[in-house]
Design an enzyme around this catalytic site. Structure first.
Site, PDB file in Angstrom:
ATOM      1  N   LYS A 142     -31.812   0.872   6.273  1.00 21.83           N
ATOM      2  CA  LYS A 142     -31.075   2.150   6.332  1.00 21.83           C
ATOM      3  C   LYS A 142     -30.328   2.397   5.028  1.00 21.83           C
ATOM      4  O   LYS A 142     -30.372   3.501   4.485  1.00 21.83           O
ATOM      5  CB  LYS A 142     -30.076   2.121   7.499  1.00 21.83           C
ATOM      6  CG  LYS A 142     -29.071   3.260   7.451  1.00 21.83           C
ATOM      7  CD  LYS A 142     -28.099   3.234   8.595  1.00 21.83           C
ATOM      8  CE  LYS A 142     -26.840   2.453   8.351  1.00 21.83           C
ATOM      9  NZ  LYS A 142     -25.866   3.093   7.444  1.00 21.83           N
ATOM     10  N   ASN A 143     -29.645   1.374   4.539  1.00 18.73           N
ATOM     11  CA  ASN A 143     -28.795   1.571   3.360  1.00 18.73           C
ATOM     12  C   ASN A 143     -29.584   1.681   2.056  1.00 18.73           C
ATOM     13  O   ASN A 143     -29.010   1.940   1.003  1.00 18.73           O
ATOM     14  CB  ASN A 143     -27.731   0.473   3.264  1.00 18.73           C
ATOM     15  CG  ASN A 143     -26.660   0.651   4.326  1.00 18.73           C
ATOM     16  OD1 ASN A 143     -26.627   1.670   5.019  1.00 18.73           O
ATOM     17  ND2 ASN A 143     -25.791  -0.336   4.460  1.00 18.73           N
ATOM     18  N   CYS A 203     -12.741   7.800   8.325  1.00 20.35           N
ATOM     19  CA  CYS A 203     -13.874   7.205   9.023  1.00 20.35           C
ATOM     20  C   CYS A 203     -13.315   6.062   9.852  1.00 20.35           C
ATOM     21  O   CYS A 203     -12.313   5.466   9.477  1.00 20.35           O
ATOM     22  CB  CYS A 203     -14.867   6.734   7.975  1.00 20.35           C
ATOM     23  SG  CYS A 203     -15.753   5.278   8.381  1.00 20.35           S
ATOM     24  N   ARG A 211     -11.904   4.672   3.204  1.00 17.75           N
ATOM     25  CA  ARG A 211     -13.078   4.900   2.366  1.00 17.75           C
ATOM     26  C   ARG A 211     -12.893   6.036   1.353  1.00 17.75           C
ATOM     27  O   ARG A 211     -13.496   7.107   1.482  1.00 17.75           O
ATOM     28  CB  ARG A 211     -14.295   5.202   3.237  1.00 17.75           C
ATOM     29  CG  ARG A 211     -14.688   4.028   4.094  1.00 17.75           C
ATOM     30  CD  ARG A 211     -16.162   3.777   3.955  1.00 17.75           C
ATOM     31  NE  ARG A 211     -16.818   3.677   5.227  1.00 17.75           N
ATOM     32  CZ  ARG A 211     -18.116   3.462   5.375  1.00 17.75           C
ATOM     33  NH1 ARG A 211     -18.893   3.363   4.356  1.00 17.75           N
ATOM     34  NH2 ARG A 211     -18.654   3.369   6.537  1.00 17.75           N
ATOM     35  N   ASP A 234     -21.129  -5.794   7.071  1.00 20.32           N
ATOM     36  CA  ASP A 234     -21.928  -5.184   8.141  1.00 20.32           C
ATOM     37  C   ASP A 234     -22.446  -6.207   9.162  1.00 20.32           C
ATOM     38  O   ASP A 234     -23.068  -5.821  10.154  1.00 20.32           O
ATOM     39  CB  ASP A 234     -23.124  -4.415   7.544  1.00 20.32           C
ATOM     40  CG  ASP A 234     -22.694  -3.105   6.900  1.00 20.32           C
ATOM     41  OD1 ASP A 234     -21.516  -2.726   7.036  1.00 20.32           O
ATOM     42  OD2 ASP A 234     -23.535  -2.456   6.249  1.00 20.32           O
ATOM     43  N   ARG A 263     -27.557   5.354  14.937  1.00 18.30           N
ATOM     44  CA  ARG A 263     -27.444   5.711  13.518  1.00 18.30           C
ATOM     45  C   ARG A 263     -28.151   4.682  12.630  1.00 18.30           C
ATOM     46  O   ARG A 263     -28.629   5.025  11.550  1.00 18.30           O
ATOM     47  CB  ARG A 263     -25.968   5.772  13.112  1.00 18.30           C
ATOM     48  CG  ARG A 263     -25.210   6.940  13.728  1.00 18.30           C
ATOM     49  CD  ARG A 263     -23.827   7.031  13.152  1.00 18.30           C
ATOM     50  NE  ARG A 263     -23.901   6.845  11.718  1.00 18.30           N
ATOM     51  CZ  ARG A 263     -22.929   6.350  10.962  1.00 18.30           C
ATOM     52  NH1 ARG A 263     -21.795   6.004  11.512  1.00 18.30           N
ATOM     53  NH2 ARG A 263     -23.075   6.218   9.664  1.00 18.30           N
TER      54      ARG A 263
HETATM   55  C1  UD1 Z   1     -21.979   0.868   1.897  1.00 17.50           C
HETATM   56  C2  UD1 Z   1     -22.852   0.752   3.116  1.00 17.50           C
HETATM   57  C3  UD1 Z   1     -22.061   0.187   4.287  1.00 17.50           C
HETATM   58  C4  UD1 Z   1     -21.416  -1.130   3.886  1.00 17.50           C
HETATM   59  C5  UD1 Z   1     -20.626  -0.983   2.599  1.00 17.50           C
HETATM   60  C6  UD1 Z   1     -20.079  -2.306   2.074  1.00 17.50           C
HETATM   61  C7  UD1 Z   1     -24.412   2.554   2.778  1.00 17.50           C
HETATM   62  C8  UD1 Z   1     -24.931   3.883   3.208  1.00 17.50           C
HETATM   63  N1  UD1 Z   1     -23.355   2.083   3.440  1.00 17.50           N
HETATM   64  O1  UD1 Z   1     -20.927   1.785   2.207  1.00 17.50           O
HETATM   65  O2  UD1 Z   1     -22.951  -0.012   5.384  1.00 17.50           O
HETATM   66  O3  UD1 Z   1     -20.536  -1.545   4.916  1.00 17.50           O
HETATM   67  O4  UD1 Z   1     -21.451  -0.421   1.559  1.00 17.50           O
HETATM   68  O5  UD1 Z   1     -21.110  -3.223   1.901  1.00 17.50           O
HETATM   69  O6  UD1 Z   1     -24.984   1.929   1.898  1.00 17.50           O
HETATM   70  N2  UD1 Z   1     -13.860   2.222  -2.207  1.00 17.50           N
HETATM   71  C9  UD1 Z   1     -12.852   2.730  -2.984  1.00 17.50           C
HETATM   72  N3  UD1 Z   1     -13.121   3.804  -3.770  1.00 17.50           N
HETATM   73  C10 UD1 Z   1     -14.347   4.395  -3.835  1.00 17.50           C
HETATM   74  C11 UD1 Z   1     -15.387   3.860  -3.046  1.00 17.50           C
HETATM   75  C12 UD1 Z   1     -15.115   2.760  -2.235  1.00 17.50           C
HETATM   76  O7  UD1 Z   1     -11.734   2.225  -2.944  1.00 17.50           O
HETATM   77  O8  UD1 Z   1     -14.526   5.382  -4.565  1.00 17.50           O
HETATM   78  C13 UD1 Z   1     -13.588   1.057  -1.310  1.00 17.50           C
HETATM   79  C14 UD1 Z   1     -13.774   1.440   0.158  1.00 17.50           C
HETATM   80  O9  UD1 Z   1     -12.629   2.019   0.685  1.00 17.50           O
HETATM   81  C15 UD1 Z   1     -14.073   0.109   0.790  1.00 17.50           C
HETATM   82  C16 UD1 Z   1     -14.799  -0.644  -0.316  1.00 17.50           C
HETATM   83  O10 UD1 Z   1     -14.547   0.066  -1.518  1.00 17.50           O
HETATM   84  O11 UD1 Z   1     -12.895  -0.563   1.123  1.00 17.50           O
HETATM   85  C17 UD1 Z   1     -16.294  -0.768  -0.108  1.00 17.50           C
HETATM   86  O12 UD1 Z   1     -16.855   0.506  -0.030  1.00 17.50           O
HETATM   87  P1  UD1 Z   1     -18.313   0.841  -0.591  1.00 17.50           P
HETATM   88  O13 UD1 Z   1     -18.911  -0.373  -1.184  1.00 17.50           O
HETATM   89  O14 UD1 Z   1     -18.212   2.065  -1.410  1.00 17.50           O
HETATM   90  O15 UD1 Z   1     -19.071   1.171   0.748  1.00 17.50           O
HETATM   91  P2  UD1 Z   1     -20.030   2.393   1.036  1.00 17.50           P
HETATM   92  O16 UD1 Z   1     -20.873   2.663  -0.150  1.00 17.50           O
HETATM   93  O17 UD1 Z   1     -19.246   3.517   1.629  1.00 17.50           O
END
Ligand code: UD1
Length: 419
Positions: free
Chosen positions: A23-24, A119, A124, A307, A399
């Protein structure tokens, strides 16, 4: 009204199960098709709710998509598009819709995407995505619930991520593909799905190097061409089945898996008392003896994946001894704890840690899937619990897991779904 999953626990799982495409990987790769003016064909795309939502986002932008679920094949033609705006109704449904901002900006010099908002598993933020786009020359305006970005021409830049965010790495990588010059992402996410996205971009004629390390370089090109790509197997789905075998004291073979992507889970399952044998695209797992307590800390890849945290917690509720699970990726990813407690699990939360005191038994109960992976964890708990478990809000599971109950039923579990 959402569907219900009903489980009578106690059957050790036996047999073989095949993992779907990740999925990711699918979500950013579908977003990346926006970068290309020619047709692209994607294989191993499962009919997950999140995948269908991403296709809806593309359709809203005026992109032609043709999906054949039986073949797991998605054809996308983003040659002619009518909009650069992703609406609230879709972004609210799935946060990953925000991944279209990078490719839209790169190709059209403009994107308007609804703010993703909060969320269930944490705040996030998107500050790192925006930091990268601004560094490459984009103007970012936030107002009326939307983020609008404009850039005449993006240019390469050195961008340091304060945290190796998966989404920010992917969004910046996609924005940089058509930028002028070289973009370097430092402290980049190293997840296999980031590598898969880079492989897809390169198959279309992009020039991304270093994906899978903490420094990714993207050499800008002027346009991309038609390509075909098969997405990697879903390491989280594979891991969920492995924990299902472990929690029921069963023995299964997971097919279509890349064992190198499963290193942290395999290590922890062995520590917890399982036998795991790896082959080229297969993993055999069984548990004969008792579950042993283990400590787990979630981390960016190649650390233990957040995850799979809730699924491992379900397993450790039945361990001999006390386990400490530290969640260091998301600040609020213990929503499943209250539901596991309803099944008799003994878990205390202290800040970012969950202290799980193992018990001999847990018991079936009506519970609710609070998010995708929580739903998977409760299903696993139900498979091992004494008596009947009924899981509500199953749409969360849809999902990210395709034919979840059917696959588990085929391994011998007493599980069914009613709509
Ligand atoms: C992706 C995965 C999700 C997984 C996560 C961590 C997808 C579609 N989803 O989510 O299943 O749980 O990686 O492995 O691929 N953060 C910030 N600022 C930002 C972006 C992120 O502070 O601009 C923080 C978030 O709040 C969180 C952490 O970074 O605490 C990890 O988030 P991130 O790696 O971005 O996860 P996703 O890409 O949303």
């Amino acid at each position: 009204m959402s569907a219900l999953i009903s489980i009578t626990g106690g059957t050790p799982l036996q047999g073989r199960v095949r993992t779907e495409g990740a999925k990711n990987s699918c979500l950013p790769i579908i977003a990346a098709t926006l970068l290309c003016e020619e047709q692209v064909v994607l294989h191993d795309i499962p009919a997950l709710e999140d995948v269908l939502t991403m296709c809806q986002v593309l359709n809203f932008l005026g992109v032609e998509t043709e999906y054949t679920p039986e073949e797991k094949k998605l054809t996308v033609f983003a040659g002619s598009m009518s909009s650069v705006e992703a609406p609230y109704a879709l972004v609210r449904k799935m946060r990953a819709s925000f991944l279209v901002i990078g490719p839209l900006l790169a190709r059209f010099g403009r994107a308007r995407v609804s703010l993703p908002g909060g969320c269930a598993i944490g705040i996030r933020p998107i500050d790192l995505h925006l930091k990268g786009l601004k560094a490459m020359g984009a103007e970012v305006i936030i107002g009326h619930g939307f983020i609008e970005t404009v850039a005449d021409k993006l240019h390469g830049e050195r961008i340091y991520l304060d945290f190796p965010s998966v989404g920010a790495t992917e969004n910046i990588m996609m924005a940089a593909v058509l930028a002028e010059g070289i973009t370097t992402i430092e402290n980049a996410a190293e997840e296999p799905e980031v590598v898969d996205l880079a492989r897809f971009i390169n198959a279309m004629g992009g020039r991304v190097v270093g994906a899978g390390t903490d420094t990714i370089r993207i050499h800008g090109v002027t346009s991309l061409h038609s390509a075909e790509h098969t997405v990697i197997p879903d390491r989280i789905e594979a891991g969920t089945f492995m924990v299902a075998a472990a929690i029921t004291g069963g023995e299964i073979t997971v097919e279509n898996v890349i064992p190198a992507h499963m290193v942290p889970l395999i290590a922890k399952l062995k520590e917890a008392g399982c036998d795991v044998i790896e082959e080229e695209a297969l993993i055999h797992i069984r548990r004969n003896g008792p579950v042993r307590a283990v400590d787990i800390k979630t981390l960016p890849y190649p650390g233990f994946p957040t995850d799979l945290q809730s699924q491992m917690m379900a397993l450790l509720t039945l361990a001999k001894g006390t386990s400490v699970i530290t969640e260091s990726v998301f600040e609020n990813r213990f929503m499943h704890v209250d539901e596991l407690r309803r099944m008799g699990a003994q878990i205390k939360i202290e800040g970012h840690c969950a202290v799980v005191a193992g018990r001999d038994k847990i018991f079936g109960a009506p519970v609710k899937a609070t998010d995708l992976r929580a739903g998977a964890a409760l299903t696993l708990a139900g498979l091992a619990a004494q008596g009947c478990t009924e899981i509500g809000a199953v749409h969360h599971i849809d999902r990210g897991y395709w034919h979840f109950t059917e696959k588990i039923a085929a391994l011998g579990a007493q599980i069914s779904r009613c709509e």
